[in-house]
Design a protein around this motif. Structure first.
Motif, PDB file in Angstrom:
ATOM      1  N   TYR A 191      24.847  32.640  76.560  1.00  0.00           N
ATOM      2  CA  TYR A 191      24.654  33.145  77.921  1.00  0.00           C
ATOM      3  C   TYR A 191      23.484  34.134  77.905  1.00  0.00           C
ATOM      4  CZ  TYR A 191      29.274  31.179  78.787  1.00  0.00           C
ATOM      5  OH  TYR A 191      30.339  30.325  78.910  1.00  0.00           O
ATOM      6  N   ASN A 215      29.440  35.410  66.301  1.00  0.00           N
ATOM      7  CA  ASN A 215      28.751  34.172  66.681  1.00  0.00           C
ATOM      8  C   ASN A 215      29.325  32.906  66.033  1.00  0.00           C
ATOM      9  OD1 ASN A 215      27.004  35.891  68.045  1.00  0.00           O
ATOM     10  ND2 ASN A 215      25.451  35.856  66.453  1.00  0.00           N
ATOM     11  N   TYR A 259      32.851  38.137  68.610  1.00  0.00           N
ATOM     12  CA  TYR A 259      31.732  38.965  69.085  1.00  0.00           C
ATOM     13  C   TYR A 259      30.464  38.132  69.082  1.00  0.00           C
ATOM     14  CZ  TYR A 259      28.499  42.965  69.344  1.00  0.00           C
ATOM     15  OH  TYR A 259      27.517  43.858  69.714  1.00  0.00           O
ATOM     16  N   TYR A 260      29.768  38.102  70.228  1.00  0.00           N
ATOM     17  CA  TYR A 260      28.492  37.396  70.320  1.00  0.00           C
ATOM     18  C   TYR A 260      27.353  38.406  70.482  1.00  0.00           C
ATOM     19  CZ  TYR A 260      30.967  32.971  70.763  1.00  0.00           C
ATOM     20  OH  TYR A 260      31.763  31.869  70.517  1.00  0.00           O
ATOM     21  N   GLY A 261      26.416  38.372  69.541  1.00  0.00           N
ATOM     22  CA  GLY A 261      25.291  39.297  69.594  1.00  0.00           C
ATOM     23  C   GLY A 261      24.604  39.392  68.245  1.00  0.00           C
ATOM     24  N   TYR A 297      30.637  40.344  74.410  1.00  0.00           N
ATOM     25  CA  TYR A 297      29.221  40.003  74.419  1.00  0.00           C
ATOM     26  C   TYR A 297      28.382  41.280  74.325  1.00  0.00           C
ATOM     27  CZ  TYR A 297      30.686  35.370  75.955  1.00  0.00           C
ATOM     28  OH  TYR A 297      31.283  34.141  76.033  1.00  0.00           O
TER      29      TYR A 297
END
Length: 371
Positions: A264, A96, A7-9, A116
């Protein structure tokens, strides 16, 4: 087979994502469990003289927050997948992770499609709100407001891709550049991401931009943790000219990459502020490769006397509204607002006005605290 989720955030959003996950261990807990187990196994082997077969430790779910990677050694991160071999788990969820950890996981578990966090997009429906709020918060910059709205409209309604809207605000200090970025973020209802470039010395700035060892802070790491799609690169003119190349791909495609992370940034608004006084000044100092990546250069003009007086009234009345009735009466008795307005010609920017008004009010009211 174990399931792996990346998970990216920002942390707050990640915590919401995992709130229904029960019975999980933090990744750093696994390190302690692993080290403790290895220590006991070593003692058994040492005492018995025999090689004990290693037993895998069962853990239902494992969650790794982004700040946990910085707590483990370089060697442990490089052997991340090997460490996982000591455990049996149903689901591994990482926030991350650095690139080299992500690649290890893909090599071990196969292709991973990251999740994302979806940032709120600044669309054209917000233009009316800008038009209504701007002049209440930022005085004397009507031309800047109009150009800003045109640029946002152009890059939301007429854009063929999701690249960032990149804008250079230029002009003297303290006339509304940073406040404009804050206002845009407030309209989105998100906390502004702000990077103050004047805070860095040349050597540390290079490491911050291009990445250093995994446990040190970096620009990419902070971008992953941001809470807003409004990005303020404050005092961009203080950025050493030899590192402007770090922003080429970010401004062109909305991708920022250093040695540890890839970020991104689609549909972002990136605002660079500077004290340049003309477009020619910008070109001369930042160079053509960066200059022609700006979607707009927007001038913030010096304040005239009438605009300065308007700001004095606005700020003075805001501070007075927080005082007691007795304190307001003291200020009214000496005609404080009128006295401040006579000083308008001596102020050059919003910051000077604000500091002086607070000092003036404090000076008048101080004796009441000493009785």
């Amino acid at each position: 087979m174990s399931k792996v989720i990346v998970y990216y955030g920002p942390r707050e959003a990640f915590e919401t994502y995992i709130r229904d996950i029960e019975d999980y261990k933090n990744f750093i807990d696994l390190i302690y469990i692993h080290d403790s187990y290895k220590s006991e196994l070593f003692k058994i082997n040492l005492n018995s003289g025999e090689i004990e077969k290693e037993i895998k430790i069962s853990v239902k779910n494992v969650v790794a927050f982004s700040d946990e990677y910085s707590l483990i050694s370089e060697g442990a991160t490089n052997a991340f997948s090997s460490l996982l071999n000591s455990f049996l788990f149903e689901c591994l969820i990482l926030q991350n992770p650095p690139l080299y950890i992500f690649k290890q996981l893909e090599k071990k578990y196969g292709e991973i499609k990251p999740i994302y966090y979806e940032y709120t997009k600044f669309d054209s429906s917000k233009l009316k709100e800008i038009d209504q709020l701007y002049d209440q918060k930022i005085i004397g910059q009507k031309m800047a407001k109009t150009k800003l709205m045109r640029t946002i409209l152009s890059n939301t309604e007429l854009s063929l891709n999701h690249k960032p809207t990149v804008i250079m605000f230029y002009g003297p200090s303290g006339v509304g550049k940073t406040e404009t970025a804050k206002m845009l973020s407030e309209i989105l209802g998100q906390e502004l991401f702000r990077e103050q470039f004047s805070m860095f010395q040349s050597n540390e700035f290079g490491a911050f931009l291009f990445g250093d060892v995994h446990y040190k802070n970096s620009f990419a790491k902070e971008l992953l943790e941001r809470k807003s799609n409004i990005i303020l690169l404050d005092e961009f003119d203080k950025c050493p000219s030899n590192v402007y190349s770090a922003f080429y791909q970010l401004f062109d495609e909305g991708i920022f990459m250093d040695k540890n992370y890839k970020v991104y940034l689609k549909d972002t608004i990136i605002i660079c502020t500077s004290n340049f006084l003309s477009v020619d000044d910008i070109k001369k100092n930042v160079g053509d490769p960066i200059f022609y990546r700006f979607d707009a250069t927007i001038e913030f003009k010096s304040l005239n006397i009438e605009e300065t007086k308007e700001i004095i009234k606005m700020r003075y009345r805001k501070y007075v509204s927080t005082l007691t009735e007795e304190q307001r009466k003291i200020l009214n008795n000496i005609e404080a607002e009128e006295k401040l307005l006579t000083l308008a010609k001596y102020f050059k920017n919003f910051r000077d006005i604000d500091i002086y008004i607070k000092d003036f009010i404090s000076g008048v009211l101080l004796p009441t605290y000493l009785k």
